[in-house]
Design a protein around this motif. Structure first.
Motif, PDB file in Angstrom:
ATOM      1  N   ALA A  45      -5.365  14.540  25.775  1.00  0.00           N
ATOM      2  CA  ALA A  45      -5.566  13.543  24.724  1.00  0.00           C
ATOM      3  C   ALA A  45      -6.408  12.426  25.326  1.00  0.00           C
ATOM      4  N   ILE A  46      -7.422  11.996  24.582  1.00  0.00           N
ATOM      5  CA  ILE A  46      -8.265  10.895  25.073  1.00  0.00           C
ATOM      6  C   ILE A  46      -7.859   9.562  24.435  1.00  0.00           C
ATOM      7  N   ALA A  47      -7.039   9.658  23.378  1.00  0.00           N
ATOM      8  CA  ALA A  47      -6.681   8.443  22.645  1.00  0.00           C
ATOM      9  C   ALA A  47      -5.411   8.699  21.849  1.00  0.00           C
ATOM     10  N   VAL A  48      -4.861   7.616  21.319  1.00  0.00           N
ATOM     11  CA  VAL A  48      -3.667   7.731  20.472  1.00  0.00           C
ATOM     12  C   VAL A  48      -3.882   6.858  19.236  1.00  0.00           C
ATOM     13  N   VAL A  49      -3.325   7.309  18.105  1.00  0.00           N
ATOM     14  CA  VAL A  49      -3.516   6.589  16.847  1.00  0.00           C
ATOM     15  C   VAL A  49      -2.358   5.616  16.610  1.00  0.00           C
ATOM     16  N   HIS A  50      -2.705   4.379  16.250  1.00  0.00           N
ATOM     17  CA  HIS A  50      -1.715   3.425  15.758  1.00  0.00           C
ATOM     18  C   HIS A  50      -1.918   3.353  14.248  1.00  0.00           C
ATOM     19  N   SER A  51      -0.899   3.747  13.509  1.00  0.00           N
ATOM     20  CA  SER A  51      -1.069   3.920  12.070  1.00  0.00           C
ATOM     21  C   SER A  51       0.041   3.202  11.305  1.00  0.00           C
ATOM     22  N   PRO A  52      -0.234   2.739  10.083  1.00  0.00           N
ATOM     23  CA  PRO A  52       0.866   2.197   9.267  1.00  0.00           C
ATOM     24  C   PRO A  52       1.841   3.284   8.833  1.00  0.00           C
ATOM     25  N   TYR A  53       1.423   4.547   8.925  1.00  0.00           N
ATOM     26  CA  TYR A  53       2.291   5.651   8.488  1.00  0.00           C
ATOM     27  C   TYR A  53       3.223   6.047   9.625  1.00  0.00           C
TER      28      TYR A  53
ATOM     29  N   LYS B  78       6.006  11.280   8.160  1.00  0.00           N
ATOM     30  CA  LYS B  78       5.057  12.146   7.444  1.00  0.00           C
ATOM     31  C   LYS B  78       5.086  11.901   5.936  1.00  0.00           C
ATOM     32  N   PHE B  79       6.305  11.618   5.416  1.00  0.00           N
ATOM     33  CA  PHE B  79       6.447  11.421   3.975  1.00  0.00           C
ATOM     34  C   PHE B  79       5.526  10.293   3.506  1.00  0.00           C
ATOM     35  N   ALA B  80       4.754  10.543   2.500  1.00  0.00           N
ATOM     36  CA  ALA B  80       3.882   9.566   1.832  1.00  0.00           C
ATOM     37  C   ALA B  80       2.514   9.392   2.487  1.00  0.00           C
ATOM     38  N   ILE B  81       2.240  10.119   3.571  1.00  0.00           N
ATOM     39  CA  ILE B  81       0.869  10.084   4.102  1.00  0.00           C
ATOM     40  C   ILE B  81      -0.025  10.853   3.123  1.00  0.00           C
ATOM     41  N   PRO B  82      -1.189  10.297   2.773  1.00  0.00           N
ATOM     42  CA  PRO B  82      -2.055  11.052   1.845  1.00  0.00           C
ATOM     43  C   PRO B  82      -2.486  12.394   2.456  1.00  0.00           C
TER      44      PRO B  82
ATOM     45  N   MET C 104      10.214   4.752   1.639  1.00  0.00           N
ATOM     46  CA  MET C 104       9.160   5.167   2.589  1.00  0.00           C
ATOM     47  C   MET C 104       8.918   4.022   3.568  1.00  0.00           C
ATOM     48  N   ASN C 105       8.417   4.349   4.736  1.00  0.00           N
ATOM     49  CA  ASN C 105       8.132   3.335   5.745  1.00  0.00           C
ATOM     50  C   ASN C 105       6.623   3.178   5.901  1.00  0.00           C
ATOM     51  N   LEU C 106       6.166   1.927   5.783  1.00  0.00           N
ATOM     52  CA  LEU C 106       4.765   1.602   6.107  1.00  0.00           C
ATOM     53  C   LEU C 106       4.827   0.429   7.075  1.00  0.00           C
ATOM     54  N   TYR C 107       4.050   0.463   8.144  1.00  0.00           N
ATOM     55  CA  TYR C 107       4.205  -0.510   9.225  1.00  0.00           C
ATOM     56  C   TYR C 107       5.695  -0.529   9.595  1.00  0.00           C
ATOM     57  N   ASP C 108       6.294  -1.739   9.749  1.00  0.00           N
ATOM     58  CA  ASP C 108       7.741  -1.799  10.030  1.00  0.00           C
ATOM     59  C   ASP C 108       8.503  -2.218   8.783  1.00  0.00           C
ATOM     60  N   LEU C 109       7.970  -1.804   7.633  1.00  0.00           N
ATOM     61  CA  LEU C 109       8.592  -2.168   6.356  1.00  0.00           C
ATOM     62  C   LEU C 109       9.216  -0.938   5.712  1.00  0.00           C
ATOM     63  N   ASN C 110      10.384  -1.175   5.105  1.00  0.00           N
ATOM     64  CA  ASN C 110      10.985  -0.114   4.301  1.00  0.00           C
ATOM     65  C   ASN C 110      10.743  -0.460   2.838  1.00  0.00           C
ATOM     66  N   ILE C 111      10.156   0.473   2.120  1.00  0.00           N
ATOM     67  CA  ILE C 111       9.777   0.223   0.724  1.00  0.00           C
ATOM     68  C   ILE C 111      10.589   1.166  -0.158  1.00  0.00           C
ATOM     69  N   ARG C 112      11.335   0.583  -1.088  1.00  0.00           N
ATOM     70  CA  ARG C 112      12.146   1.391  -2.010  1.00  0.00           C
ATOM     71  C   ARG C 112      11.408   1.435  -3.347  1.00  0.00           C
ATOM     72  N   TRP C 113      11.376   2.598  -3.963  1.00  0.00           N
ATOM     73  CA  TRP C 113      10.680   2.732  -5.256  1.00  0.00           C
ATOM     74  C   TRP C 113      11.361   3.798  -6.084  1.00  0.00           C
ATOM     75  N   GLN C 114      11.141   3.710  -7.381  1.00  0.00           N
ATOM     76  CA  GLN C 114      11.747   4.702  -8.267  1.00  0.00           C
ATOM     77  C   GLN C 114      10.710   5.196  -9.273  1.00  0.00           C
ATOM     78  N   VAL C 115      10.941   6.408  -9.743  1.00  0.00           N
ATOM     79  CA  VAL C 115       9.972   7.034 -10.662  1.00  0.00           C
ATOM     80  C   VAL C 115      10.686   7.548 -11.896  1.00  0.00           C
ATOM     81  N   LYS C 116      10.083   7.278 -13.033  1.00  0.00           N
ATOM     82  CA  LYS C 116      10.510   7.933 -14.281  1.00  0.00           C
ATOM     83  C   LYS C 116       9.226   8.303 -15.016  1.00  0.00           C
ATOM     84  N   ASP C 117       9.124   9.557 -15.407  1.00  0.00           N
ATOM     85  CA  ASP C 117       7.883  10.088 -15.989  1.00  0.00           C
ATOM     86  C   ASP C 117       6.721   9.753 -15.035  1.00  0.00           C
ATOM     87  N   ASN C 118       5.683   9.047 -15.523  1.00  0.00           N
ATOM     88  CA  ASN C 118       4.584   8.726 -14.589  1.00  0.00           C
ATOM     89  C   ASN C 118       4.589   7.244 -14.198  1.00  0.00           C
TER      90      ASN C 118
END
Ligand code: SAM
Length: 241
Positions: A14-22, A25-29, A217-231
């Protein structure tokens, strides 16, 4: 002609490492460029942490990042995989897809280069639009060359256009207050959360569930709660972990 009876083995560092908000794996595009508000860094490591390696790299707006799917590597590979773009049920040849479960768990993503930063002895490439998990090991970085890499006549019956942006995203009163408090420390946080959720990160079988369901889901060091109904997707809360 030499016929290879054995498959040769190669060792790469490995020549490098990624620092990512993700951070999971869940919720990565599914591909780069879908979430332009995702900002990350590629840190050169070990013998490769040398500014000479990236001299003139800023002449290129975008880079190819060749990396290891390190988080799924231990699960091995499959000759046939379920491609999400085929509805998640039909199986297709792994080499006909961008699946992580490949004979060699190597991925490739085009990312936008935002700049090169030297902090003490550390060298970072600031990037955006990534689809990479935090900690992803990088094998190589190459410039994206538009005249050759962009093929106007190319088509893909399986994935010709970006996935539909399936969900309409809104923020609860509580989440809006938390967003305002956090915004100055997290680049483009509202846009990042919105772009990530618009892609509808739920697994295909969950999308069939007509009842309101809550997710995290976790982005950066944040926990984000969300809910879905239909779209309709509502962000309920955004909290430091
Ligand atoms: N653009 C790359 C490619 O085409 O090779 C990756 C495509 S792959 C379908 C995208 C998924 O890889 C993301 O949604 C994420 O879940 C997963 N992923 C990203 N980084 C990873 C890593 N280091 N290990 C395992 N899976 C990873």
């Amino acid at each position: 002609m030499t016929i290879l009876t054995n498959s040769p083995t190669f060792n790469f560092n490995a020549i490098a490492v990624v620092h990512s908000p993700y951070k999971q794996k869940f919720a990565i595009p599914r591909q780069p460029g879908l979430v332009s508000a995702a900002h990350g860094k590629i840190e050169l490591v070990a013998d490769y942490s040398n500014i000479e390696l990236v001299r003139d790299i800023e002449q290129h707006s975008h880079l190819w990042v060749i990396f290891v799917f390190h988080a799924t590597q231990a699960q091995g590979w499959k000759s046939l995989v379920k491609a999400p773009r085929l509805g998640g049920n039909k199986k297709t040849g792994v080499l006909s897809t961008r699946s992580t479960f490949r004979p060699n768990p190597i991925g490739m993503s085009v990312v936008k280069l935002e700049g090169v930063v030297k902090q003490g002895s550390k060298i970072y490439l600031n990037i955006s639009g990534l689809d990479l998990l935090d900690g992803t090991p990088v094998l190589d970085i190459k410039p994206y060359i538009p005249y050759s890499d962009s093929i106007a006549s190319a088509h893909s019956a399986m994935a010709n256009t970006a996935p539909e942006q399936e969900l309409l995203v809104s923020f609860s009163e509580q989440a809006s207050i938390e967003l305002n408090t956090l915004a100055s420390n997290y680049p483009e946080l509202e846009t990042l959360i919105t772009q990530v959720l618009k892609q509808d990160p739920r697994p295909a079988y969950k999308k069939l569930n007509k009842n309101m369901q809550e997710y995290g889901m976790n982005l950066y060091d944040l926990n984000i709660r969300w809910q879905v109904k239909d779209n309709q997707c509502e962000v309920i809360s955004i909290n430091l972990q």
